[in-house]
Motif scaffolding. Structure first.
Motif, short mmCIF file in Angstrom:
data_model
loop_
_atom_site.label_atom_id
_atom_site.label_comp_id
_atom_site.label_asym_id
_atom_site.label_seq_id
_atom_site.Cartn_x
_atom_site.Cartn_y
_atom_site.Cartn_z
N TRP A 471 0.82 -1.21 0.00
CA TRP A 471 0.00 0.00 0.00
C TRP A 471 0.85 1.26 0.00
CZ3 TRP A 471 -5.01 1.16 -0.82
CH2 TRP A 471 -5.91 0.10 -0.88
N ASP A 472 2.07 1.20 0.54
CA ASP A 472 2.95 2.37 0.48
C ASP A 472 3.25 2.74 -0.96
OD1 ASP A 472 3.05 2.59 3.23
OD2 ASP A 472 4.82 1.29 3.41
N TYR A 475 0.24 4.48 -2.38
CA TYR A 475 0.21 5.89 -1.97
C TYR A 475 1.20 6.71 -2.81
CZ TYR A 475 -1.92 3.77 2.20
OH TYR A 475 -2.71 3.05 3.06
N ASP A 498 -9.82 -1.56 7.76
CA ASP A 498 -8.88 -1.51 6.64
C ASP A 498 -9.20 -0.33 5.72
OD1 ASP A 498 -7.70 -3.81 7.61
OD2 ASP A 498 -8.92 -5.14 6.37
N LYS A 500 -10.81 2.46 6.46
CA LYS A 500 -10.55 3.72 7.15
C LYS A 500 -9.06 4.01 7.22
CE LYS A 500 -11.60 6.13 11.48
NZ LYS A 500 -12.25 6.00 12.81
N LYS A 501 -8.25 2.99 7.45
CA LYS A 501 -6.80 3.18 7.55
C LYS A 501 -6.21 3.70 6.24
CE LYS A 501 -2.48 0.73 8.58
NZ LYS A 501 -1.80 1.28 7.38
N HIS A 502 -6.57 3.06 5.13
CA HIS A 502 -6.00 3.46 3.85
C HIS A 502 -6.47 4.85 3.44
CE1 HIS A 502 -4.31 -0.45 3.57
NE2 HIS A 502 -5.44 -1.08 3.31
N LYS A 503 -7.70 5.19 3.73
CA LYS A 503 -8.19 6.51 3.38
C LYS A 503 -7.54 7.60 4.22
CE LYS A 503 -11.13 7.83 1.16
NZ LYS A 503 -11.03 8.55 -0.13
N SER A 504 -7.24 7.28 5.49
CA SER A 504 -6.60 8.28 6.36
C SER A 504 -5.10 8.39 6.07
CB SER A 504 -6.82 7.90 7.83
OG SER A 504 -6.28 6.61 8.11
N ASP A 505 -4.46 7.26 5.69
CA ASP A 505 -3.03 7.31 5.37
C ASP A 505 -2.76 8.09 4.10
OD1 ASP A 505 -2.57 5.82 7.60
OD2 ASP A 505 -2.18 3.93 6.55
N CYS A 506 -3.69 8.08 3.17
CA CYS A 506 -3.50 8.80 1.89
C CYS A 506 -4.81 9.46 1.49
CB CYS A 506 -3.01 7.84 0.80
SG CYS A 506 -2.63 8.65 -0.76
N CYS A 512 -11.38 3.07 -2.50
CA CYS A 512 -10.71 1.77 -2.38
C CYS A 512 -11.64 0.71 -2.96
CB CYS A 512 -10.38 1.43 -0.93
SG CYS A 512 -9.16 2.51 -0.17
#
Length: 613
Positions: A471-472, A475, A498, A500-506, A512
């Protein structure tokens, strides 16, 4: 070699459960494992294996059938009493079939009833006050039919909630290779991707490959007059009539139409002192005027090959999915008029934002298929598959193999987007080989080529579906993409956490895509919309399966063939593990047919070659 394999099996047997899971080996107890069959080839049929082998399974002799034998068996199966003529089954009378004795299907009603399986519990999903069941005597709910009503329509007429069917006249043209693709051929010709331009490059063609596209339907003339153009079918009759009105004594050729980059009005004006020609909508829209779809924060159900069928999409739609996409369809099969491939394009009325995914290796094939889909189907977007890892697809140069050919990848997108007005999206993996030909090297050019959005699966083709998605890297690609290109992430989203994490990280991610997470629990869309983790009860799970069966009967039919499709045909699986699927299917649809076996359509997670990992 045998000693090495024995040592490897011994090492696996001595591993703990945690060690087996860490090595992606399923820890199954010996008493629940089936012995592997022993294949007999021409070499070991005369020389059986040594008696020291502990294999207790019966030998499996592979009997290959010739194409002629397979065809003969298929014809015999059609003529058997198990396949009653649809017209006879529908009306209950032998005389209803217009082919009479020439019909290739059975007309023996008594023999059909004698071997027909018992009726299933419940009511027929088609029989109602408005219309009778179109399957008649073949319906597995025949006991609930009203005998005073005779069906007159066809099964397809009762599927009024589904669209994008293949018309018979279109199919015949495709079979005879007489279908024309004027828009695609014009674009391919302008881009130098068809005919002699493929083998002999010109400076003009090189400029076009760098991103200078030529308008789609503009009127272009060099030394040819209008009569020559008309003979070559390069200009329409309306334009020819206007050109004939122009002074024929003027020897000057017509000018080339302006592009929308120079004239934003969308009109082509040709003047020669005697008159002018104005053609509206004859040029491709400028990228700023392109029709777009807003994917931001919408729940996108992935185009799941072999399992993302229409009944399953209806289940997910009812549980909160916003965007649905059909299963991957091969462009070559669509252009050949194969009914099974066209069935993957069908759309239900509840799918308000729906796209189809097409796959092909070359710009000409994909562009013509896209033009055909836009002409014959109702879709909101067309997705180009550039991420399929299956050997059958990759060996033809399609799917993720396009990542290793960036110039062909760009030309393919450019050709399709210049041919159709429907928004074009792309689904790709991180790379073909690990660390080589990565998607970030071309993502900045996707918008200029014509893509409106790109979905990035955080695994390479070499990884298939194993290991954790990167996922990095997703991003990183998102930040490299132009602001106008929507980027959608994909890979192992199994819960609201999962997502929420990806949307907040990027935050730059538009959305998604949810793939196998929807197969594990279709209610994941409800979880995300309600922002909570939800573990539903067994009764609620059973209700979801009942909905799937009901949708499946409407889609595949209530006859024996339709019911068999719901049972667990490799192409139409229930969203549950296959070892529980047959038992639960029998709870809902009765006992499986004799000789029924379950086998996957393809080995998407197989590592059959060294380069695959």
């Amino acid at each position: 070699m045998m000693a090495t394999e024995a040592a490897g099996r011994k090492a696996v047997n001595e591993m703990s459960v945690e060690e087996l899971v860490a090595k992606a080996i399923v820890p199954v107890k010996k008493e629940f494992m089936c012995p592997a069959p022993t294949r007999l080839t021409t070499d070991n049929q005369h020389h059986p294996p040594p008696t020291t082998t502990t294999t207790t399974s019966a030998p499996l002799i592979i009997d290959k059938k010739s194409k002629r034998q397979i065809k003969r068996e298929r014809i015999q199966e059609k003529q058997s009493t198990r396949n009653l003529c649809p017209m006879v089954a529908k009306t209950g009378t032998v005389d209803s079939c217009s082919y009479n004795d020439k019909c290739r299907l059975s007309h023996d009603i008594q023999a059909f009833k004698a071997q027909k399986p018992a009726d299933l519990e419940g009511n027929c999903p088609f029989d109602s006050d408005e219309a009778p069941c179109p399957y008649g005597l073949a319906c597995r709910y025949l006991g609930t039919h009203r005998t005073d009503i005779v069906a007159t329509g066809t099964p397809n007429e009762h599927k009024n909630s589904e669209v994008n069917g293949l018309k018979k006249d279109v199919q015949k043209l495709l079979w005879k290779n007489k279908m024309t693709f004027p828009k695609a051929d014009t674009v391919l010709k302008d881009l130098g991707l068809m005919g002699p331009a493929k083998s002999k490059k010109t400076p003009e063609a090189d400029d076009k490959e760098e991103g200078h596209t030529v308008s789609n339907d503009s009127l272009v003339t060099n030394e040819n007059n209008c009569g020559d153009l008309n003979a070559q079918n390069d200009c329409c009759p309306e334009v020819c009539e206007k050109v004939e009105d122009i002074n024929a004594d003027d020897p000057r050729p017509l000018k080339r139409g302006k592009s929308l980059n120079d004239d934003a009005s969308g009109l082509i004006t040709e003047t020669n002192g005697a008159g002018h020609i104005e053609t509206d909508k004859s040029l491709k829209l400028h990228p700023r005027e392109r029709k777009l779809i807003d994917f931001r924060d919408k729940l996108y159900l992935a185009p799941l090959t072999t399992v993302g069928n229409l009944p399953f999409r209806r289940v997910c739609k009812g549980l909160g999915a916003d965007i649905t996409c059909g299963e991957m369809a091969m462009c070559s099969n669509l252009l050949q008029g194969q009914a099974a491939e066209w069935a993957l394009l069908r759309r239900h009325a509840s799918e308000d934002l729906f796209g189809v995914q097409i796959c092909g290796p070359f710009p000409d094939t994909v562009a013509r298929a896209a033009e055909l889909v836009e002409r014959e189907c109702t879709v909101d977007f067309i997705d180009i598959n550039m991420g399929c890892p299956i050997d059958l697809v990759v060996n033809k140069g399609a799917g993720s193999a396009l990542l290793a050919k960036p110039m062909r990848l760009k030309n393919l997108i450019r050709a399709v987007s210049s041919t159709v007005d429907t928004p074009i999206t792309v689904k790709a993996r991180t790379s073909y080989y690990e660390g080589r030909s990565r998607i970030d090297s071309v993502i900045a050019d996707l918008w200029e080529c014509g893509a409106s959005a790109v979905t990035i699966h955080g695994r390479s083709r070499q990884q298939r579906y194993t290991k954790q998605p990167d996922w990095d890297y997703v991003y990183e690609c998102t930040r490299k993409a132009p602001n106008t290109l929507q980027v959608i992430g994909n890979g192992d989203i199994f819960s609201f956490s999962d997502w929420k994490k990806h949307k907040s990280d990027c935050p730059q991610l538009s959305s998604c895509m949810i793939a196998r997470g929807a197969l594990v629990k279709p209610w994941i869309f409800t979880e995300i919309k309600e922002q909570r983790d939800w573990d539903i009860s067994s009764g609620e799970r059973l209700n979801i399966l009942k909905d799937y069966v009901r949708f499946g009967l409407h889609h595949w039919g209530s006859d024996t063939k339709g019911v068999a499709s719901i049972f667990g045909d490799p192409q139409n699986m229930l969203p549950i593990p296959q070892w529980d699927q047959i038992k639960i299917s029998e709870m809902l649809l009765g006992k499986v047919p004799d000789g029924f076996t379950f086998s996957p359509k393809h080995k998407s997670n197989a590592f059959d070659k060294a380069e695959n990992g």
